[in-house]
Each structure stands twice: as C-alpha cells, then as structure tokens.
Design a protein around this motif. Structure first.
Motif, PDB file in Angstrom:
ATOM      1  N   GLY A  27     -13.195  -7.378  -2.650  1.00  0.00           N
ATOM      2  CA  GLY A  27     -11.800  -7.495  -3.039  1.00  0.00           C
ATOM      3  C   GLY A  27     -10.878  -7.066  -1.912  1.00  0.00           C
ATOM      4  N   PHE A  28      -9.708  -7.665  -1.884  1.00  0.00           N
ATOM      5  CA  PHE A  28      -8.678  -7.305  -0.914  1.00  0.00           C
ATOM      6  C   PHE A  28      -7.405  -6.965  -1.678  1.00  0.00           C
ATOM      7  CE2 PHE A  28     -11.549  -9.509   1.768  1.00  0.00           C
ATOM      8  CZ  PHE A  28     -11.286  -9.160   3.075  1.00  0.00           C
ATOM      9  N   ARG A  29      -6.650  -6.026  -1.159  1.00  0.00           N
ATOM     10  CA  ARG A  29      -5.354  -5.666  -1.734  1.00  0.00           C
ATOM     11  C   ARG A  29      -4.336  -5.705  -0.601  1.00  0.00           C
ATOM     12  NH1 ARG A  29      -2.598  -0.670  -2.555  1.00  0.00           N
ATOM     13  NH2 ARG A  29      -1.107  -0.913  -4.239  1.00  0.00           N
ATOM     14  N   PHE A  30      -3.192  -6.338  -0.862  1.00  0.00           N
ATOM     15  CA  PHE A  30      -2.167  -6.497   0.165  1.00  0.00           C
ATOM     16  C   PHE A  30      -0.856  -5.889  -0.292  1.00  0.00           C
ATOM     17  CE2 PHE A  30      -5.101 -10.018   0.698  1.00  0.00           C
ATOM     18  CZ  PHE A  30      -5.298 -10.065   2.062  1.00  0.00           C
ATOM     19  N   GLU A  31      -0.111  -5.342   0.657  1.00  0.00           N
ATOM     20  CA  GLU A  31       1.280  -4.953   0.443  1.00  0.00           C
ATOM     21  C   GLU A  31       2.093  -5.769   1.433  1.00  0.00           C
ATOM     22  OE1 GLU A  31       1.871  -0.712   0.588  1.00  0.00           O
ATOM     23  OE2 GLU A  31       0.178  -0.355  -0.750  1.00  0.00           O
ATOM     24  N   LEU A  32       3.219  -6.284   0.966  1.00  0.00           N
ATOM     25  CA  LEU A  32       4.037  -7.182   1.781  1.00  0.00           C
ATOM     26  C   LEU A  32       5.392  -6.581   2.082  1.00  0.00           C
ATOM     27  CD1 LEU A  32       3.258 -10.427  -0.210  1.00  0.00           C
ATOM     28  CD2 LEU A  32       2.135  -9.624   1.864  1.00  0.00           C
ATOM     29  N   ALA A  45       2.260 -15.033   3.346  1.00  0.00           N
ATOM     30  CA  ALA A  45       1.653 -14.228   4.422  1.00  0.00           C
ATOM     31  C   ALA A  45       0.143 -14.134   4.251  1.00  0.00           C
ATOM     32  CB  ALA A  45       2.269 -12.836   4.463  1.00  0.00           C
ATOM     33  N   VAL A  46      -0.294 -13.987   3.014  1.00  0.00           N
ATOM     34  CA  VAL A  46      -1.734 -13.918   2.742  1.00  0.00           C
ATOM     35  C   VAL A  46      -2.372 -15.278   3.015  1.00  0.00           C
ATOM     36  CG1 VAL A  46      -3.478 -13.501   0.967  1.00  0.00           C
ATOM     37  CG2 VAL A  46      -1.435 -12.047   1.075  1.00  0.00           C
ATOM     38  N   LEU A  90       5.653 -10.572   5.457  1.00  0.00           N
ATOM     39  CA  LEU A  90       4.565 -10.187   6.354  1.00  0.00           C
ATOM     40  C   LEU A  90       3.702  -9.163   5.635  1.00  0.00           C
ATOM     41  CD1 LEU A  90       6.525  -9.732   9.697  1.00  0.00           C
ATOM     42  CD2 LEU A  90       5.027 -11.640   9.096  1.00  0.00           C
ATOM     43  N   ILE A  91       2.468  -9.029   6.066  1.00  0.00           N
ATOM     44  CA  ILE A  91       1.563  -8.048   5.477  1.00  0.00           C
ATOM     45  C   ILE A  91       1.799  -6.708   6.150  1.00  0.00           C
ATOM     46  CG2 ILE A  91      -0.850  -7.408   5.155  1.00  0.00           C
ATOM     47  CD1 ILE A  91      -1.456 -10.465   5.196  1.00  0.00           C
ATOM     48  N   SER A  92       2.101  -5.690   5.340  1.00  0.00           N
ATOM     49  CA  SER A  92       2.308  -4.347   5.889  1.00  0.00           C
ATOM     50  C   SER A  92       1.077  -3.465   5.679  1.00  0.00           C
ATOM     51  CB  SER A  92       3.529  -3.686   5.269  1.00  0.00           C
ATOM     52  OG  SER A  92       3.377  -3.578   3.868  1.00  0.00           O
ATOM     53  N   ARG A  93       0.223  -3.870   4.750  1.00  0.00           N
ATOM     54  CA  ARG A  93      -1.005  -3.108   4.490  1.00  0.00           C
ATOM     55  C   ARG A  93      -2.039  -4.064   3.916  1.00  0.00           C
ATOM     56  NH1 ARG A  93      -2.458   2.402   3.076  1.00  0.00           N
ATOM     57  NH2 ARG A  93      -4.179   2.419   1.586  1.00  0.00           N
ATOM     58  N   MET A  94      -3.247  -4.003   4.451  1.00  0.00           N
ATOM     59  CA  MET A  94      -4.363  -4.786   3.922  1.00  0.00           C
ATOM     60  C   MET A  94      -5.505  -3.820   3.657  1.00  0.00           C
ATOM     61  SD  MET A  94      -6.295  -8.144   5.419  1.00  0.00           S
ATOM     62  CE  MET A  94      -7.489  -7.405   6.557  1.00  0.00           C
ATOM     63  N   GLU A  95      -5.967  -3.793   2.446  1.00  0.00           N
ATOM     64  CA  GLU A  95      -7.061  -2.895   2.065  1.00  0.00           C
ATOM     65  C   GLU A  95      -8.264  -3.721   1.661  1.00  0.00           C
ATOM     66  OE1 GLU A  95      -8.054   0.287  -1.467  1.00  0.00           O
ATOM     67  OE2 GLU A  95      -5.969  -0.022  -0.891  1.00  0.00           O
ATOM     68  N   ILE A  96      -9.379  -3.459   2.318  1.00  0.00           N
ATOM     69  CA  ILE A  96     -10.658  -4.076   1.962  1.00  0.00           C
ATOM     70  C   ILE A  96     -11.353  -3.118   1.017  1.00  0.00           C
ATOM     71  CG2 ILE A  96     -12.825  -5.013   2.771  1.00  0.00           C
ATOM     72  CD1 ILE A  96     -11.454  -5.383   5.530  1.00  0.00           C
TER      73      ILE A  96
END
Length: 61
Positions: free
Chosen positions: A44-49, A7-8, A53-59
């Motif tokens: 930096g980016f942080r992802f939750e899947l 997904a990323v 699919l990506i459910s959360r993207m943090e910049i």
C-alpha cells in the motif's frame, strides 16, 4: 471508483515509462519519503498532496 490525483498519476506514468525526471517533478522540493521497511512487490501507498504535487509518500509494510 476513486479518482487518482493527477500528481499520483504522473508518478505512476513516469515509473512505467522509466522517466526519472518526470517522477521527481511530481514532488515538492521538500517532499518526504517514508518506507515501512522497503518495497518489494505489492504494497500500500499513502500520499499527501500540496498544490498538485506530492509532499509525502509513504510505502506501507
């Protein structure tokens, strides 16, 4: 080397191609975007899947 979740990778590929529809398709319908003050340059980016699919993207700031 760390494997990039599909997904990323799809968001990276869509961004590089300028494909807005493919970018959005990589996210869950209720996805959350958290911006640590905006994005300008390297960050930096942080992802939750969820279900590939990506459910959360943090910049990160």
């Amino acid at each position: 080397m760390t494997e990039v979740p599909s997904a990323v990778q799809r968001t990276i590929d869509a961004t590089n191609a300028g494909d807005h529809e493919a970018f959005g398709a990589a996210f869950t319908p209720d996805a959350v975007l958290v911006s640590g003050g905006g994005f300008n340059g390297t960050s930096g980016f942080r992802f939750e899947l969820a279900d590939d699919l990506i459910s959360r993207m943090e910049i990160q700031p």
